[in-house]
Design an enzyme around this catalytic site. Structure first.
Site, PDB file in Angstrom:
ATOM      1  N   CYS B  37       0.755  -1.184  -0.026  1.00 42.22           N
ATOM      2  CA  CYS B  37       0.147  -0.004  -0.110  1.00 42.22           C
ATOM      3  C   CYS B  37       0.860   1.408  -0.146  1.00 42.22           C
ATOM      4  O   CYS B  37       0.397   2.461   0.062  1.00 42.22           O
ATOM      5  CB  CYS B  37      -1.008  -0.034   1.093  1.00 42.22           C
ATOM      6  SG  CYS B  37      -0.161   0.302   2.800  1.00 42.22           S
ATOM      7  N   CYS B 106       0.380  -4.240   7.674  1.00 40.18           N
ATOM      8  CA  CYS B 106       0.462  -3.519   9.053  1.00 40.18           C
ATOM      9  C   CYS B 106       0.817  -4.200  10.276  1.00 40.18           C
ATOM     10  O   CYS B 106       1.791  -3.499  11.141  1.00 40.18           O
ATOM     11  CB  CYS B 106      -0.876  -2.779   9.279  1.00 40.18           C
ATOM     12  SG  CYS B 106      -1.589  -1.865   8.144  1.00 40.18           S
TER      13      CYS B 106
END
Lengths: 189, 133, 627
Positions: B37, B106
Site C-alpha cells: 500500500c 500493517c
C-alpha cells in the site's frame, strides 16, 4: 480459448459460459484468466472502448437478469460469472492493476510482499512525505517527476516483452510507483 | 480483560510520534516500507550502555492501523532490553479476546522496523568499537 | 403470465405493466394513476375482534388532517433507518415513535397501534398488487420494485422485506433513475449518455447512464436521501406558522400548514401568485406568496441538488455538457426553479415528453417484462446497476478498509485477507460499513459479526479472508474464513435496526390471518405449484440418477411423493407445505450426491479446492432454493 467441457445439466459438450444446447449456465472457474473471459488477448496496450465493448457483449450472455426464471443455482452461477466479468473490466481498464496482473497474475502486490526497494529510494519517499506536510505542491511535483520516469521504464519493459523480453523487473517498478502514488494522493490520511 | 481496552486506547491515542537524532551512535534507525500500500515507517531506538532502550520514536506515513501498530510497539520496547526487543512478543492474552482485524502488512511493518533499527544500532556500535579493539 | 413494475414512492406509488409492447400505468376504479403512499390505521375491528386492515391510498388520505395521528405518510423516509436517524425524521414529520422495548427497530405509533415502516409499505404494495391482479385478471408472476439509487443496503433490504411481507415474488429491486432512463431510452431508441435528475417528495437521486450496444450501464450515481419536495412545503409551512406566531407546531396544526405549503407550491408551478388561506387551530392565516418569494425561500434547498450532480459527473469522468439527454423524474421537478437550475447546470433543455410522475413506473414495467425472458427486448437489453456507496470493514485503529468502491458495476465480489493483532486472539470482530469516510465512526454501520474459533496462534499468523458479494439488487452478503483452520462465518447482512427473518415470518403470518380470502387462495396455489416443482425435480432425478440411491431411500422417497400428490388435490396448504418440506428432507442426501457428481464432471481438470469451493456455493444455492 475457453476449454470444452461437459454441460452439467444436459451432458452435451459446451464451450463458454452458457450451454448452447439447453441454455444452462455453467459453473464459473474460481480463478479465470481476466482477458480471456472477456474474449481479449492479454496485452498491456489496450483500447478502453474495445474493453467495454467486449465486457458488454460478455455480460449480456451471463447476467443474472438473463436467468431470472432459472433455478437458484443457475442464478448464483450467473452472479459469479458477472462478478468475474466486472472484476476483469476493472482490472484491465486500470493501468496499474493491469500491469500488476500481467506481471504477477494478481492485480496488486501480495500482502506478504516483503520486497523492499533500495534504501536510497525509500529514504527519498520518506523525505517526500515529510516535505508534503510543509509544502505539498513541491512534494507532489517532485513525486510526479519520479513517477513519469518509472512509468516510462514500465512501458519500455512491456514493449521489450513483446519482443521476447521478460517482465521480471516489473514488480520493482510497480512497487516504486505505489510509494510515489501515496505521496501524490496524500497517503491514507 | 483490561488488555484489550489498553490496546484499543493505543489505537485511539498513538504515542511516541517524532524523531531522534539519527546521527547519534546511541540511536538505531529503521526505515521500512510496505509495497502493498505504499506505507513507509521510520522507527528509532535510543539505547544506553547497558543495552536498555531508553526512548523510542516513530514517524509513519500510512494508514491508521500502521500508525497504531507503531505506537503499540514503541510503547512495548521502551525501558526494555535489546534482547527483549529482538524477541518481541506481545504477551499472554486473555481468553475470548476479539478485536477488529488488521491488514497483514500493517501487523508486520512495526516488527520489521524494530529489527531494522536494531541492525542499524549494531552496525554503528561495531563501527565505533572497531578502532579501539 | 405477466410481471409488473411498482414505483413505491415517498408521496405516491404506481403500478405499471407492459401490454402489447407498451408499458402502461394501471388506473384505479376512479381512473387515477397515482395512489398516495398513505396508510391510516382507523382502529376498526373485524367481526371476530381482530384488527381490520387499514385504509390505504386515497381512502386514507381523505380527512388526513382530522386523523393526523393515525395517518402515516412519507413512511419511505423511515425505511431501513436506525432509531436515531428515524427520530430526526419523525420530528420533521409529526410522528410519534413507539418505545422500542430495548430494540433498535423503528416502530411508529399510529393511534393505539404500533407498526413498522416495512409493514406500512407492505400495505401500499398489497393495494397495487391487487389492482394489477384485477386489471390483468390474473396473478402477476413477479414484481420489480424501484428504489432510489442512493438507497443503502439497509434501505434496500427493508424494501425487499416489504415485498416479501406483501406476499410477492420480488424479482428485482431497480434503481429509480435507471427505470426512468429505460423508459426514455427505449422511447427515444437512441444510444448515448443520459443524466437522470430525480427529485421526489423526500429523496433526491442523480444518475449518469450510458446506453450502448444494448447495455444500459449506470456510470455513477449520487444523491441525498433526505432532500425532496416535502422540504419545499416545509419552508412555506414555516413561513405560514411564523406569520401566525406559532412555535413548535405539532399534529393537526403542523399538518394543515404543510398542506397549505404544498398547495402554494402547486399554485406557483403554473401561476405567479399563490393565495394562502389556512385555519391553524385557533389562529388563521391569509397571505400572498409570489413565485419570486417562493423561489428565494427554496433556492438553498434546490441548489443542494447540484452538489450531488457534480459528484455523479466526477465519478463518471464527464462534464455537464457531455450529456445527450437530461431526464426529469419526480413531481418536484415540476417546480419551475428546479427546471431552471437543472437547465442552467447542464446547458440543455430537459426531456419532458413523459410524465415525470409515471416515468419510473413505466421503466419498472419494462424491466419486469424483460425479466420474463420472453419479451422482445429480453435478448437485446441489459441493465447494469452500480453500488451506490463504498463498502468496507473496520480495521484496527478504527479505519475503514474498502473492499468495494462506489459506482462499481453489480453484481460484484471482492475479498481481502486480514490477520490478528495480538497473540492468541481467538476471534475477530467484523464491522461492516457503507460510506465514503475514512473513519469507521463516520460511516453507516451495516452490521457487526464475530468470526470465532481461531485457534491460539501468534499475532499476524492467522489468515482471515473476508469476502463481500453484492447481488444484482445491490444487496450485500459477507463471509469470512480463517484459511488455516477453515473456520467459517457467513451472514446475509442483518441490520440491527432491520427486522429479523423470524419477525418477518411472524408479521407475514399475522398479515395472512387478517387478509382477504383471495390471499389465502393465492398462497394455496403457490404451495401447490411449489410442490409440483419439487415433485418434478425428484421424478427427473430418480429416472436419471437412480444408481446413486442408497439403502431404502427409493422406498421412502416414493412414499412421501405419493402422499404429497394426494394432498395437492385438496386445500390443506399447511399439509402441502409440510410434505413438500419432508420430500426435500428425505431427498437431500440423494440430491447432495447428485450435485457432487455433476460438479465433479463439470469441473474436471480444476484443482480440488476450487471444486470444493464451487460445490460449497452450489449446495448453499440449492438450500436457498429450498427455503
Amino acid at each position: 480459448m475457453l476449454a470444452v467441457t461437459q454441460c452439467w445439466q444436459c451432458r452435451e459438450p459446451v464451450q463458454g459460459p452458457v450451454c448452447a444446447g439447453c441454455g444452462a449456465i455453467q459453473p464459473p472457474p474460481a480463478h479465470p484468466e481476466l482477458f480471456t473471459i472477456l474474449g481479449l488477448s492479454p496485452s498491456y496496450t489496450i483500447d478502453r472502448k474495445a474493453v467495454d465493448k467486449a465486457w458488454r457483449g460478455a455480460s449480456r450472455k451471463v447476467h443474472p437478469d438473463r436467468f431470472a426464471g432459472a433455478s437458484a443455482v443457475q442464478r448464483r452461477m450467473a452472479l459469479q460469472w458477472t462478478a468475474h466479468l466486472n472484476r476483469a473490466r476493472k482490472v484491465i481498464r486500470d493501468d496499474t492493476q493491469r500491469a500488476w496482473y500481467l506481471a504477477t497474475g494478481s492485480e496488486r502486490p501480495g500482502e506478504r510482499d516483503k520486497n523492499q526497494p533500495d534504501p536510497a529510494f525509500l529514504e527519498q519517499v520518506f523525505e517526500l512525505n515529510m516535505l508534503r506536510a510543509e509544502d505539498p505542491a513541491a512534494a507532489i511535483e517532485r513525486a510526479r517527476g519520479l513517477q513519469s520516469t518509472e512509468q516510462e521504464r514500465l512501458s519500455a519493459l512491456f514493449q521489450s516483452q513483446a519482443q521476447g523480453g521478460t517482465l521480471d523487473g516489473a514488480p520493482a517498478i510497480l512497487g516504486r510507483l505505489n510509494y510515489l502514488r501515496t505521496v501524490i494522493d496524500g497517503g491514507h490520511e | 480483560m483490561a488488555y484489550s481496552d489498553k490496546l484499543v486506547d493505543h489505537f485511539e491515542n498513538p504515542r511516541n510520534m517524532g524523531v531522534l537524532d539519527k546521527d547519534s551512535d546511541e540511536v538505531g534507525t529503521g526505515l521500512v516500507g510496505a509495497p502493498a500500500c505504499g506505507d513507509v515507517m521510520k522507527l528509532q531506538l535510543q539505547i544506553n550502555d547497558q543495552g536498555i532502550i531508553e526512548d523510542a520514536k516513530f514517524k509513519t506515513f500510512g494508514c491508521g492501523s500502521a500508525i497504531a501498530s507503531s505506537s503499540l510497539v514503541t510503547e512495548m520496547v521502551k525501558g526494555k532490553t535489546v534482547e527483549y526487543a529482538e524477541n518481541l512478543e506481545n504477551g499472554a492474552i486473555a481468553e475470548e479476546l476479539s478485536l477488529p482485524p488488521v491488514k497483514i502488512h500493517c501487523s508486520v511493518l512495526a516488527e520489521d522496523a524494530i529489527k531494522a533499527a536494531l541492525a542499524d544500532y549494531r552496525r554503528k556500535q561495531a563501527a565505533r568499537n572497531a578502532p579501539t579493539a | 403470465m405477466a410481471n409488473i413494475g411498482i414505483d413505491l414512492g415517498t408521496t405516491n406509488s404506481l403500478v405499471a405493466v407492459v401490454m402489447g409492447q407498451t408499458p402502461r400505468v394501471l388506473l384505479d376504479d376512479e381512473g387515477r394513476s397515482l395512489t398516495p403512499s398513505v396508510v391510516r390505521y382507523s382502529g376498526a375491528k373485524n367481526p371476530d375482534g381482530s384488527d381490520a386492515p387499514p385504509m390505504i391510498g386515497w381512502e386514507a388520505l381523505e380527512n388526513a388532517v382530522e386523523h393526523a395521528s393515525t395517518t402515516l405518510t412519507s413512511v419511505k423516509r423511515f425505511m431501513g433507518r436506525s432509531l436515531d436517524e428515524a427520530r430526526k425524521v419523525a420530528e420533521e414529520l409529526h410522528y410519534t415513535l413507539a418505545d422500542g422495548e430495548g430494540q433498535d427497530v423503528v416502530r411508529i405509533q399510529a393511534g393505539d397501534k404500533v407498526v413498522t415502516p416495512v409493514e406500512v409499505s407492505a400495505w401500499i404494495l398489497r393495494l397495487l398488487y391487487m389492482r394489477a391482479n384485477e386489471c390483468l385478471m390474473a396473478e402477476p408472476t413477479g414484481v420489480v420494485i424501484t428504489v432510489p439509487a442512493y438507497f443503502d443496503d439497509a434501505q434496500r433490504q427493508a424494501t425487499r422485506d416489504a415485498g416479501k411481507l406483501a406476499g410477492m415474488n420480488v424479482l428485482r429491486l431497480l434503481n429509480e433513475p435507471t427505470a426512468a432512463a429505460l423508459a426514455y431510452g427505449l422511447q427515444e431508441n437512441s444510444q448515448g449518455t443520459y443524466v437522470v435528475f430525480d427529485l421526489g417528495g423526500g429523496t433526491f437521486d442523480i444518475s449518469v447512464l450510458e446506453l450502448s450496444e444494448g447495455v444500459f450501464q449506470v456510470l455513477s450515481t449520487a444523491g441525498d436521501t433526505r432532500l425532496g419536495g416535502d422540504d419545499f412545503d416545509r419552508e412555506v409551512a414555516k413561513l405560514i406558522l411564523a406569520k401566525a406566531g406559532i412555535e413548535n407546531a405539532t399534529g393537526k396544526v403542523l399538518r394543515a400548514a404543510m398542506e397549505a405549503g404544498e398547495q402554494a407550491k402547486r399554485d406557483l408551478t403554473t401561476g405567479e401568485i399563490a393565495e394562502i388561506s389556512v385555519e391553524l387551530g385557533s389562529a388563521s392565516v391569509q397571505m400572498q406568496l409570489t413565485r419570486g418569494e417562493f423561489n428565494e425561500l427554496i433556492r438553498p434547498i434546490a441548489e443542494r441538488t447540484l452538489m450531488s450532480c457534480k459528484q455523479a459527473l466526477a465519478d463518471a469522468e464527464m462534464e455537464p455538457g457531455d450529456m445527450d439527454g437530461v431526464v426529469l423524474v419526480g413531481g418536484s421537478t415540476r417546480v419551475p426553479l428546479v427546471r431552471e437550475i437543472v437547465e442552467q447546470f447542464f446547458g440543455r433543455e430537459p426531456l419532458s415528453n413523459l410524465d415525470p410522475d409515471k416515468v419510473v413506473a413505466l421503466g419498472a414495467a419494462l424491466q419486469a417484462d424483460i425479466l420474463t425472458g420472453s419479451s422482445e427486448l429480453s435478448d437485446d437489453l441489459l441493465l447494469m446497476d452500480v453500488v451506490p456507496l463504498s463498502l468496507g470493514v473496520e480495521t484496527m485503529g478504527g479505519v475503514v478498509e474498502r473492499l468495494i468502491w462506489r459506482s462499481s458495476p453489480i453484481p460484484v465480489t471482492a475479498s481481502e485477507t486480514f490477520t490478528t493483532q495480538v497473540d492468541g486472539q481467538n476471534a475477530v470482530d467484523l464491522h461492516v460499513l457503507q460510506g465514503e469516510r475514512e473513519l469507521a465512526k463516520d460511516n453507516r454501520s451495516l452490521a457487526r459479526f464475530k468470526l470465532k474459533g481461531i485457534p491460539d496462534m501468534p499475532a499476524g499468523l492467522p489468515r482471515v479472508k473476508v469476502t463481500f458479494t453484492v447481488d444484482a439488487d445491490g444487496i450485500l452478503s459477507v463471509s469470512a474464513t480463517e484459511q488455516y483452520t477453515k473456520t467459517h462465518a457467513e451472514i446475509e447482512v442483518q441490520h440491527s435496526y432491520g427486522l429479523g427473518d423470524d419477525e418477518i415470518e411472524a408479521m407475514l403470518e399475522a398479515a395472512i390471518d387478517h387478509a382477504e380470502s383471495d390471499v389465502d387462495q393465492r398462497l394455496l396455489i403457490e404451495a401447490r405449484v411449489e410442490a409440483q416443482q419439487v415433485l418434478a425435480v425428484v421424478d427427473k432425478s430418480l429416472s436419471r440418477d437412480a444408481d446413486l440411491l442408497a439403502g431404502n431411500e427409493a422406498q421412502v422417497i416414493s412414499q412421501v411423493s405419493v402422499a404429497l400428490r394426494q394432498v395437492c388435490e385438496g386445500d390443506d396448504r399447511k399439509r402441502i407445505q409440510e410434505l413438500t418440506t419432508k420430500l426435500d428432507e428425505v431427498t437431500a442426501p440423494f440430491a447432495q450426491r447428485r450435485i457432487e457428481r455433476d460438479l465433479k464432471l463439470a469441473l474436471e481438470g480444476q484443482d480440488a479446492l476450487e471444486v470444493l469451493d464451487v460445490l460449497d456455493r452450489s449446495v448453499k444455492a440449492a438450500e436457498d432454493a429450498a427455503n
